[in-house]
Write a protein that holds these residues in place. Sequence first.
Motif, mmCIF file in Angstrom:
data_model
loop_
_atom_site.group_PDB
_atom_site.id
_atom_site.type_symbol
_atom_site.label_atom_id
_atom_site.label_comp_id
_atom_site.label_asym_id
_atom_site.label_seq_id
_atom_site.Cartn_x
_atom_site.Cartn_y
_atom_site.Cartn_z
ATOM 1 N N GLN A 118 9.121 -94.615 95.674
ATOM 2 C CA GLN A 118 7.681 -94.382 95.814
ATOM 3 C C GLN A 118 7.380 -92.893 95.968
ATOM 4 N N LEU A 119 8.163 -92.226 96.828
ATOM 5 C CA LEU A 119 7.955 -90.788 97.043
ATOM 6 C C LEU A 119 8.176 -90.016 95.754
ATOM 7 N N TYR A 120 9.258 -90.327 95.063
ATOM 8 C CA TYR A 120 9.603 -89.674 93.796
ATOM 9 C C TYR A 120 8.448 -89.812 92.806
ATOM 10 N N ARG A 121 7.943 -91.018 92.635
ATOM 11 C CA ARG A 121 6.896 -91.271 91.643
ATOM 12 C C ARG A 121 5.564 -90.645 92.039
ATOM 13 N N ARG A 122 5.262 -90.604 93.329
ATOM 14 C CA ARG A 122 3.968 -90.112 93.792
ATOM 15 C C ARG A 122 3.896 -88.584 93.820
ATOM 16 N N ALA A 123 5.048 -87.925 93.854
ATOM 17 C CA ALA A 123 5.070 -86.461 93.980
ATOM 18 C C ALA A 123 4.807 -85.826 92.619
ATOM 19 N N ALA A 124 3.552 -85.816 92.233
ATOM 20 C CA ALA A 124 3.184 -85.327 90.905
ATOM 21 C C ALA A 124 2.621 -83.912 90.930
ATOM 22 N N ILE A 125 2.092 -83.483 92.074
ATOM 23 C CA ILE A 125 1.484 -82.157 92.178
ATOM 24 C C ILE A 125 2.422 -81.237 92.940
ATOM 25 N N ARG A 126 2.785 -80.131 92.321
ATOM 26 C CA ARG A 126 3.762 -79.231 92.920
ATOM 27 C C ARG A 126 3.059 -78.275 93.890
ATOM 28 N N SER A 127 2.794 -78.782 95.078
ATOM 29 C CA SER A 127 2.222 -77.952 96.144
ATOM 30 C C SER A 127 2.734 -78.480 97.474
ATOM 31 N N GLN A 128 2.880 -77.577 98.431
ATOM 32 C CA GLN A 128 3.372 -77.977 99.748
ATOM 33 C C GLN A 128 2.464 -79.034 100.365
ATOM 34 N N GLU A 129 1.162 -78.813 100.306
ATOM 35 C CA GLU A 129 0.225 -79.746 100.930
ATOM 36 C C GLU A 129 0.326 -81.132 100.297
ATOM 37 N N ALA A 130 0.374 -81.192 98.973
ATOM 38 C CA ALA A 130 0.408 -82.485 98.291
ATOM 39 C C ALA A 130 1.706 -83.230 98.566
ATOM 40 N N ILE A 131 2.829 -82.544 98.495
ATOM 41 C CA ILE A 131 4.128 -83.204 98.679
ATOM 42 C C ILE A 131 4.287 -83.658 100.128
ATOM 43 N N ARG A 132 3.911 -82.823 101.074
ATOM 44 C CA ARG A 132 4.008 -83.220 102.478
ATOM 45 C C ARG A 132 3.071 -84.389 102.772
ATOM 46 N N GLY A 133 1.930 -84.425 102.092
ATOM 47 C CA GLY A 133 1.029 -85.553 102.259
ATOM 48 C C GLY A 133 1.641 -86.855 101.773
ATOM 49 N N GLU A 134 2.420 -86.788 100.686
ATOM 50 C CA GLU A 134 3.079 -88.000 100.174
ATOM 51 C C GLU A 134 4.164 -88.484 101.138
ATOM 52 N N PHE A 135 4.861 -87.578 101.806
ATOM 53 C CA PHE A 135 5.821 -87.992 102.838
ATOM 54 C C PHE A 135 5.112 -88.835 103.896
ATOM 55 N N LYS A 136 3.967 -88.374 104.334
ATOM 56 C CA LYS A 136 3.233 -89.086 105.377
ATOM 57 C C LYS A 136 2.759 -90.451 104.879
ATOM 58 N N ARG A 137 2.288 -90.505 103.642
ATOM 59 C CA ARG A 137 1.778 -91.769 103.112
ATOM 60 C C ARG A 137 2.893 -92.777 102.869
ATOM 61 N N TYR B 132 6.207 -92.734 104.181
ATOM 62 C CA TYR B 132 7.076 -93.027 105.320
ATOM 63 C C TYR B 132 6.322 -93.255 106.632
ATOM 64 N N GLY B 133 5.050 -92.893 106.654
ATOM 65 C CA GLY B 133 4.327 -92.980 107.917
ATOM 66 C C GLY B 133 4.799 -91.957 108.922
ATOM 67 N N GLU B 134 5.516 -90.948 108.456
ATOM 68 C CA GLU B 134 6.057 -89.878 109.302
ATOM 69 C C GLU B 134 5.817 -88.554 108.593
ATOM 70 N N SER B 135 5.658 -87.506 109.366
ATOM 71 C CA SER B 135 5.468 -86.189 108.748
ATOM 72 C C SER B 135 6.778 -85.684 108.177
ATOM 73 N N PHE B 136 6.645 -84.783 107.208
ATOM 74 C CA PHE B 136 7.852 -84.157 106.672
ATOM 75 C C PHE B 136 8.615 -83.434 107.767
ATOM 76 N N ASP B 137 7.907 -82.722 108.647
ATOM 77 C CA ASP B 137 8.579 -81.958 109.702
ATOM 78 C C ASP B 137 9.402 -82.869 110.609
ATOM 79 N N ALA B 138 8.894 -84.064 110.923
ATOM 80 C CA ALA B 138 9.641 -85.001 111.770
ATOM 81 C C ALA B 138 10.888 -85.489 111.047
ATOM 82 N N LEU B 139 10.754 -85.810 109.757
ATOM 83 C CA LEU B 139 11.906 -86.267 108.986
ATOM 84 C C LEU B 139 12.946 -85.161 108.847
ATOM 85 N N GLU B 140 12.494 -83.953 108.555
ATOM 86 C CA GLU B 140 13.437 -82.851 108.414
ATOM 87 C C GLU B 140 14.132 -82.570 109.744
#
Length: 363
Positions: free
Chosen positions: A190-209, A211-219
Amino acid sequence: MTSRGIGGALTFALGVVLAGCEPGVSGEAAEHIEFVFEHHERDLCAGSIPHLERYIERVFEFFDTAVPGDFHVGVNIVTEPPCPTHACFHAEGSEIYMRSLETPGARPSSTLRHELGHAILQRLWGPTVPFFAEGIAESLWHGRTWDETPKQTVPVGTMLDGEAKDVDAEAAAQFVRFLIDTRGLGRFEQLYRRAAIRSQEAIRGEFKRVYGESFDALEGEYLASAPWCRYTLDICDPRAAEPVGPMWSTTAALSCVDPDVYGSVGEWGSPGEERSIFAAQRTIDVAAGGLYRLRVSSVGPFATNPEITLVRCGDCGEHFVRRFYIADTELMLTAGLYTFEFLPGGDGVVTVSLERVGDEPGM
Protein backbone atom coordinates in the motif's frame (compact mmCIF):
# COMPACT_ATOMS: atom_id res chain seq x y z
CA MET A 1 30.71 -31.59 -15.02
CA THR A 2 29.88 -31.37 -11.35
CA SER A 3 29.66 -34.26 -8.93
CA ARG A 4 28.17 -34.20 -5.45
CA GLY A 5 28.11 -36.59 -2.55
CA ILE A 6 26.64 -37.01 0.93
CA GLY A 7 27.83 -39.05 3.87
CA GLY A 8 31.46 -39.49 3.02
CA ALA A 9 34.34 -38.50 0.80
CA LEU A 10 33.31 -37.76 -2.77
CA THR A 11 35.44 -38.69 -5.72
CA PHE A 12 35.69 -36.63 -8.85
CA ALA A 13 37.42 -37.41 -12.11
CA LEU A 14 38.43 -34.67 -14.48
CA GLY A 15 40.80 -35.73 -17.21
CA VAL A 16 41.72 -32.22 -18.24
CA VAL A 17 41.03 -29.24 -15.99
CA LEU A 18 38.88 -27.48 -18.55
CA ALA A 19 41.87 -26.39 -20.56
CA GLY A 20 41.02 -24.20 -23.51
CA CYS A 21 37.27 -24.03 -22.80
CA GLU A 22 35.54 -20.91 -24.09
CA PRO A 23 31.88 -20.11 -23.43
CA GLY A 24 31.33 -18.49 -26.81
CA VAL A 25 27.94 -17.00 -25.87
CA SER A 26 26.85 -14.39 -28.40
CA GLY A 27 23.21 -14.00 -27.38
CA GLU A 28 20.78 -16.06 -25.35
CA ALA A 29 17.04 -16.24 -24.78
CA ALA A 30 15.03 -18.15 -22.20
CA GLU A 31 11.46 -18.16 -20.96
CA HIS A 32 11.54 -14.75 -19.22
CA ILE A 33 14.87 -13.12 -20.08
CA GLU A 34 16.65 -12.39 -23.35
CA PHE A 35 20.11 -10.94 -23.90
CA VAL A 36 21.06 -8.77 -26.85
CA PHE A 37 24.75 -7.92 -27.22
CA GLU A 38 25.90 -4.78 -29.02
CA HIS A 39 29.46 -5.74 -28.09
CA HIS A 40 31.10 -8.94 -26.84
CA GLU A 41 33.71 -7.72 -24.37
CA ARG A 42 32.31 -10.28 -21.93
CA ASP A 43 30.39 -13.51 -22.46
CA LEU A 44 27.79 -15.15 -20.23
CA CYS A 45 28.69 -18.35 -18.43
CA ALA A 46 26.63 -21.46 -19.11
CA GLY A 47 24.65 -21.30 -15.86
CA SER A 48 23.85 -17.57 -15.93
CA ILE A 49 20.46 -17.70 -17.59
CA PRO A 50 19.18 -20.65 -15.49
CA HIS A 51 20.42 -18.84 -12.36
CA LEU A 52 18.62 -15.62 -13.33
CA GLU A 53 15.47 -17.43 -14.41
CA ARG A 54 15.33 -19.15 -11.02
CA TYR A 55 15.89 -15.79 -9.33
CA ILE A 56 12.90 -14.38 -11.22
CA GLU A 57 10.81 -17.35 -10.04
CA ARG A 58 11.89 -16.89 -6.43
CA VAL A 59 11.08 -13.17 -6.42
CA PHE A 60 7.57 -13.82 -7.74
CA GLU A 61 7.23 -16.57 -5.10
CA PHE A 62 8.20 -14.01 -2.45
CA PHE A 63 5.22 -11.93 -3.57
CA ASP A 64 3.04 -15.07 -3.56
CA THR A 65 2.47 -14.81 -7.30
CA ALA A 66 3.24 -17.16 -10.18
CA VAL A 67 5.46 -15.75 -12.91
CA PRO A 68 3.09 -14.43 -15.60
CA GLY A 69 3.43 -16.35 -18.84
CA ASP A 70 4.00 -13.13 -20.75
CA PHE A 71 6.59 -11.70 -18.35
CA HIS A 72 9.65 -10.94 -20.45
CA VAL A 73 12.68 -8.73 -19.87
CA GLY A 74 15.20 -7.71 -22.49
CA VAL A 75 18.80 -7.22 -21.35
CA ASN A 76 20.80 -5.03 -23.71
CA ILE A 77 24.59 -4.89 -23.39
CA VAL A 78 25.47 -1.64 -25.10
CA THR A 79 28.44 0.69 -25.38
CA GLU A 80 26.49 3.75 -24.26
CA PRO A 81 23.43 2.82 -22.18
CA PRO A 82 20.65 5.44 -21.95
CA CYS A 83 21.18 5.69 -18.20
CA PRO A 84 22.51 8.18 -15.66
CA THR A 85 24.74 5.35 -14.41
CA HIS A 86 26.21 2.20 -15.96
CA ALA A 87 22.88 0.32 -15.87
CA CYS A 88 19.15 1.01 -15.68
CA PHE A 89 15.69 -0.43 -16.24
CA HIS A 90 13.26 1.21 -18.67
CA ALA A 91 9.64 0.34 -17.96
CA GLU A 92 8.65 1.12 -21.53
CA GLY A 93 9.31 -2.14 -23.33
CA SER A 94 10.58 -3.77 -20.10
CA GLU A 95 14.22 -3.33 -21.10
CA ILE A 96 17.43 -3.36 -19.05
CA TYR A 97 20.43 -1.49 -20.44
CA MET A 98 23.96 -2.20 -19.21
CA ARG A 99 27.44 -1.15 -20.24
CA SER A 100 28.94 -4.42 -19.00
CA LEU A 101 27.73 -7.74 -17.64
CA GLU A 102 29.63 -7.10 -14.39
CA THR A 103 30.33 -4.27 -11.97
CA PRO A 104 33.86 -3.73 -10.57
CA GLY A 105 34.30 -5.28 -7.14
CA ALA A 106 30.84 -6.86 -7.08
CA ARG A 107 29.60 -10.46 -6.94
CA PRO A 108 28.80 -12.01 -10.33
CA SER A 109 25.44 -10.96 -11.84
CA SER A 110 24.83 -8.39 -9.08
CA THR A 111 23.67 -5.58 -11.36
CA LEU A 112 21.41 -7.94 -13.27
CA ARG A 113 19.63 -9.06 -10.10
CA HIS A 114 19.02 -5.49 -9.04
CA GLU A 115 17.62 -4.42 -12.39
CA LEU A 116 15.48 -7.56 -12.63
CA GLY A 117 14.01 -6.57 -9.27
CA HIS A 118 12.91 -3.27 -10.81
CA ALA A 119 11.37 -5.10 -13.77
CA ILE A 120 9.40 -7.45 -11.50
CA LEU A 121 8.15 -4.67 -9.19
CA GLN A 122 7.12 -2.59 -12.17
CA ARG A 123 5.03 -5.51 -13.40
CA LEU A 124 3.51 -6.29 -9.97
CA TRP A 125 3.03 -2.89 -8.33
CA GLY A 126 3.88 -0.24 -10.90
CA PRO A 127 5.95 2.91 -10.31
CA THR A 128 6.81 4.55 -6.99
CA VAL A 129 9.30 7.07 -5.59
CA PRO A 130 13.00 6.08 -5.95
CA PHE A 131 13.50 5.37 -2.23
CA PHE A 132 10.99 2.50 -2.22
CA ALA A 133 11.92 1.32 -5.72
CA GLU A 134 15.61 1.06 -4.84
CA GLY A 135 14.94 -0.31 -1.35
CA ILE A 136 12.73 -3.22 -2.38
CA ALA A 137 14.82 -4.13 -5.45
CA GLU A 138 17.95 -4.20 -3.29
CA SER A 139 16.36 -6.03 -0.35
CA LEU A 140 15.48 -9.18 -2.31
CA TRP A 141 19.02 -10.47 -2.85
CA HIS A 142 22.07 -10.61 -0.64
CA GLY A 143 24.01 -7.68 -2.04
CA ARG A 144 26.95 -6.73 -4.20
CA THR A 145 29.67 -7.92 -1.84
CA TRP A 146 30.06 -10.41 0.99
CA ASP A 147 30.34 -8.29 4.12
CA GLU A 148 30.87 -10.40 7.24
CA THR A 149 29.83 -7.54 9.56
CA PRO A 150 26.20 -6.34 9.15
CA LYS A 151 25.82 -2.74 8.08
CA GLN A 152 24.72 -0.54 10.97
CA THR A 153 21.34 1.14 10.65
CA VAL A 154 21.42 4.82 9.69
CA PRO A 155 18.69 7.46 9.41
CA VAL A 156 16.88 7.37 6.06
CA GLY A 157 14.47 10.31 6.28
CA THR A 158 16.47 12.64 4.04
CA MET A 159 16.38 10.05 1.23
CA LEU A 160 12.60 9.70 1.05
CA ASP A 161 12.17 12.30 -1.70
CA GLY A 162 15.59 11.87 -3.31
CA GLU A 163 16.60 10.87 -6.79
CA ALA A 164 17.72 7.27 -7.28
CA LYS A 165 21.37 8.35 -7.37
CA ASP A 166 20.97 9.97 -3.93
CA VAL A 167 19.49 6.88 -2.24
CA ASP A 168 21.81 4.69 -0.16
CA ALA A 169 20.54 1.38 -1.53
CA GLU A 170 21.83 -0.64 1.43
CA ALA A 171 20.11 1.61 3.98
CA ALA A 172 16.89 1.66 1.95
CA ALA A 173 16.95 -2.14 1.70
CA GLN A 174 17.37 -2.53 5.45
CA PHE A 175 14.53 -0.12 6.17
CA VAL A 176 12.23 -1.82 3.67
CA ARG A 177 12.86 -5.20 5.27
CA PHE A 178 12.14 -3.69 8.69
CA LEU A 179 8.78 -2.42 7.41
CA ILE A 180 7.85 -5.73 5.76
CA ASP A 181 8.93 -7.95 8.65
CA THR A 182 7.33 -5.85 11.39
CA ARG A 183 4.20 -4.53 9.63
CA GLY A 184 3.60 -7.00 6.81
CA LEU A 185 4.07 -7.15 3.04
CA GLY A 186 0.50 -6.07 2.33
CA ARG A 187 0.84 -2.75 4.13
CA PHE A 188 4.21 -2.09 2.50
CA GLU A 189 2.57 -2.67 -0.89
CA GLN A 190 0.00 0.00 0.00
CA LEU A 191 2.79 2.42 0.93
CA TYR A 192 4.71 1.62 -2.25
CA ARG A 193 1.68 2.21 -4.47
CA ARG A 194 0.49 5.35 -2.68
CA ALA A 195 3.88 7.10 -2.72
CA ALA A 196 3.38 8.86 -6.02
CA ILE A 197 4.49 12.42 -5.17
CA ARG A 198 8.18 12.89 -4.50
CA SER A 199 8.05 15.25 -1.54
CA GLN A 200 8.85 14.84 2.14
CA GLU A 201 5.39 16.02 3.20
CA ALA A 202 3.54 13.69 0.83
CA ILE A 203 5.60 10.58 1.59
CA ARG A 204 5.52 11.10 5.35
CA GLY A 205 1.78 11.60 5.09
CA GLU A 206 1.43 8.20 3.40
CA PHE A 207 3.35 6.57 6.27
CA LYS A 208 0.78 7.97 8.67
CA ARG A 209 -2.18 6.89 6.54
CA VAL A 210 -0.91 3.35 5.88
CA TYR A 211 0.60 2.50 9.27
CA GLY A 212 -1.26 4.81 11.62
CA GLU A 213 2.18 5.87 12.87
CA SER A 214 4.43 8.76 11.95
CA PHE A 215 7.54 8.21 9.91
CA ASP A 216 9.64 9.56 12.79
CA ALA A 217 8.20 6.95 15.20
CA LEU A 218 8.84 4.13 12.73
CA GLU A 219 12.36 5.32 11.99
CA GLY A 220 13.06 5.60 15.72
CA GLU A 221 12.00 1.99 16.25
CA TYR A 222 14.12 0.94 13.26
CA LEU A 223 17.23 2.75 14.52
CA ALA A 224 16.84 1.22 17.98
CA SER A 225 16.76 -2.33 16.60
CA ALA A 226 19.61 -4.63 15.62
CA PRO A 227 20.92 -4.27 12.03
CA TRP A 228 18.56 -5.70 9.44
CA CYS A 229 19.65 -8.10 6.71
CA ARG A 230 18.29 -8.89 3.23
CA TYR A 231 16.09 -11.68 1.94
CA THR A 232 18.92 -13.51 0.07
CA LEU A 233 16.60 -14.96 -2.60
CA ASP A 234 19.63 -15.35 -4.88
CA ILE A 235 21.62 -17.49 -2.46
CA CYS A 236 19.27 -19.40 -0.12
CA ASP A 237 17.07 -21.67 -2.25
CA PRO A 238 15.45 -24.47 -0.18
CA ARG A 239 14.57 -26.37 -3.35
CA ALA A 240 18.28 -26.84 -4.08
CA ALA A 241 19.28 -27.93 -0.55
CA GLU A 242 21.26 -31.13 0.04
CA PRO A 243 20.79 -32.84 3.44
CA VAL A 244 23.84 -32.87 5.70
CA GLY A 245 24.36 -35.64 8.23
CA PRO A 246 27.54 -36.45 10.19
CA MET A 247 29.60 -36.17 6.97
CA TRP A 248 29.08 -34.20 3.76
CA SER A 249 31.30 -33.16 0.90
CA THR A 250 31.06 -31.74 -2.59
CA THR A 251 33.54 -31.35 -5.41
CA ALA A 252 32.84 -28.93 -8.22
CA ALA A 253 34.50 -28.17 -11.52
CA LEU A 254 34.40 -24.41 -11.80
CA SER A 255 34.56 -23.04 -15.32
CA CYS A 256 32.40 -20.70 -17.35
CA VAL A 257 31.22 -23.69 -19.43
CA ASP A 258 29.95 -25.59 -16.37
CA PRO A 259 26.12 -25.56 -16.15
CA ASP A 260 26.23 -24.64 -12.44
CA VAL A 261 28.38 -21.54 -12.97
CA TYR A 262 26.92 -18.03 -13.40
CA GLY A 263 28.74 -14.83 -14.24
CA SER A 264 30.90 -13.98 -17.23
CA VAL A 265 34.37 -14.01 -18.75
CA GLY A 266 36.10 -11.57 -21.07
CA GLU A 267 37.87 -8.24 -21.23
CA TRP A 268 38.38 -6.28 -18.05
CA GLY A 269 40.35 -3.12 -17.42
CA SER A 270 43.09 -2.57 -19.97
CA PRO A 271 42.42 -3.56 -23.62
CA GLY A 272 43.22 -7.24 -24.08
CA GLU A 273 43.17 -7.97 -20.35
CA GLU A 274 40.78 -10.80 -19.49
CA ARG A 275 39.23 -11.75 -16.18
CA SER A 276 36.83 -14.43 -15.01
CA ILE A 277 34.03 -13.18 -12.74
CA PHE A 278 31.85 -16.17 -11.99
CA ALA A 279 30.53 -18.26 -9.12
CA ALA A 280 28.67 -21.43 -8.20
CA GLN A 281 26.56 -22.40 -5.19
CA ARG A 282 25.79 -25.39 -3.00
CA THR A 283 22.89 -25.09 -0.54
CA ILE A 284 22.82 -27.50 2.39
CA ASP A 285 20.34 -28.39 5.13
CA VAL A 286 22.13 -29.18 8.38
CA ALA A 287 20.02 -31.75 10.24
CA ALA A 288 21.71 -31.51 13.64
CA GLY A 289 23.45 -28.53 15.17
CA GLY A 290 26.93 -28.96 16.56
CA LEU A 291 30.63 -28.39 16.03
CA TYR A 292 31.69 -29.10 12.43
CA ARG A 293 35.11 -29.31 10.83
CA LEU A 294 35.21 -27.45 7.50
CA ARG A 295 37.85 -28.40 4.98
CA VAL A 296 38.43 -26.60 1.67
CA SER A 297 40.95 -27.67 -0.96
CA SER A 298 41.45 -26.89 -4.62
CA VAL A 299 43.39 -27.84 -7.72
CA GLY A 300 43.67 -26.18 -11.09
CA PRO A 301 45.16 -23.18 -12.82
CA PHE A 302 43.23 -20.52 -10.86
CA ALA A 303 44.68 -18.69 -7.87
CA THR A 304 45.68 -20.98 -5.02
CA ASN A 305 43.19 -19.30 -2.69
CA PRO A 306 39.66 -19.48 -4.14
CA GLU A 307 37.16 -17.56 -2.06
CA ILE A 308 34.48 -19.68 -0.38
CA THR A 309 31.62 -17.88 1.36
CA LEU A 310 29.28 -19.60 3.82
CA VAL A 311 25.91 -17.93 4.39
CA ARG A 312 23.51 -18.84 7.19
CA CYS A 313 20.05 -18.55 5.67
CA GLY A 314 17.00 -17.54 7.68
CA ASP A 315 15.80 -14.45 9.50
CA CYS A 316 18.11 -11.64 10.50
CA GLY A 317 18.68 -13.08 13.98
CA GLU A 318 20.13 -16.26 12.47
CA HIS A 319 21.86 -14.81 9.43
CA PHE A 320 25.65 -14.62 9.20
CA VAL A 321 28.39 -14.63 6.57
CA ARG A 322 31.81 -16.29 6.85
CA ARG A 323 34.55 -16.20 4.22
CA PHE A 324 37.26 -18.82 3.78
CA TYR A 325 40.05 -19.66 1.38
CA ILE A 326 42.05 -22.87 1.74
CA ALA A 327 40.65 -23.96 5.09
CA ASP A 328 40.77 -26.56 7.83
CA THR A 329 38.81 -25.06 10.68
CA GLU A 330 35.97 -25.71 13.12
CA LEU A 331 32.56 -24.00 13.04
CA MET A 332 29.59 -24.11 15.38
CA LEU A 333 26.50 -24.56 13.21
CA THR A 334 22.88 -24.68 14.30
CA ALA A 335 20.39 -26.85 12.42
CA GLY A 336 19.02 -25.16 9.32
CA LEU A 337 19.77 -23.94 5.82
CA TYR A 338 23.18 -22.70 4.63
CA THR A 339 24.70 -21.89 1.25
CA PHE A 340 28.28 -22.01 0.04
CA GLU A 341 29.17 -19.64 -2.81
CA PHE A 342 32.42 -20.43 -4.63
CA LEU A 343 34.24 -17.46 -6.19
CA PRO A 344 37.34 -19.04 -7.71
CA GLY A 345 38.67 -16.27 -9.94
CA GLY A 346 39.35 -18.77 -12.74
CA ASP A 347 38.99 -22.37 -13.89
CA GLY A 348 39.70 -25.21 -11.51
CA VAL A 349 38.25 -27.77 -9.11
CA VAL A 350 37.31 -27.13 -5.49
CA THR A 351 36.36 -29.61 -2.76
CA VAL A 352 34.48 -28.63 0.40
CA SER A 353 33.64 -31.01 3.24
CA LEU A 354 31.89 -30.83 6.61
CA GLU A 355 32.31 -33.37 9.41
CA ARG A 356 30.36 -33.18 12.67
CA VAL A 357 32.87 -33.45 15.51
CA GLY A 358 30.91 -32.31 18.58
CA ASP A 359 27.57 -31.31 20.06
CA GLU A 360 26.12 -27.85 20.52
CA PRO A 361 26.94 -26.23 23.88
CA GLY A 362 24.58 -27.36 26.63
CA MET A 363 23.68 -30.65 24.98
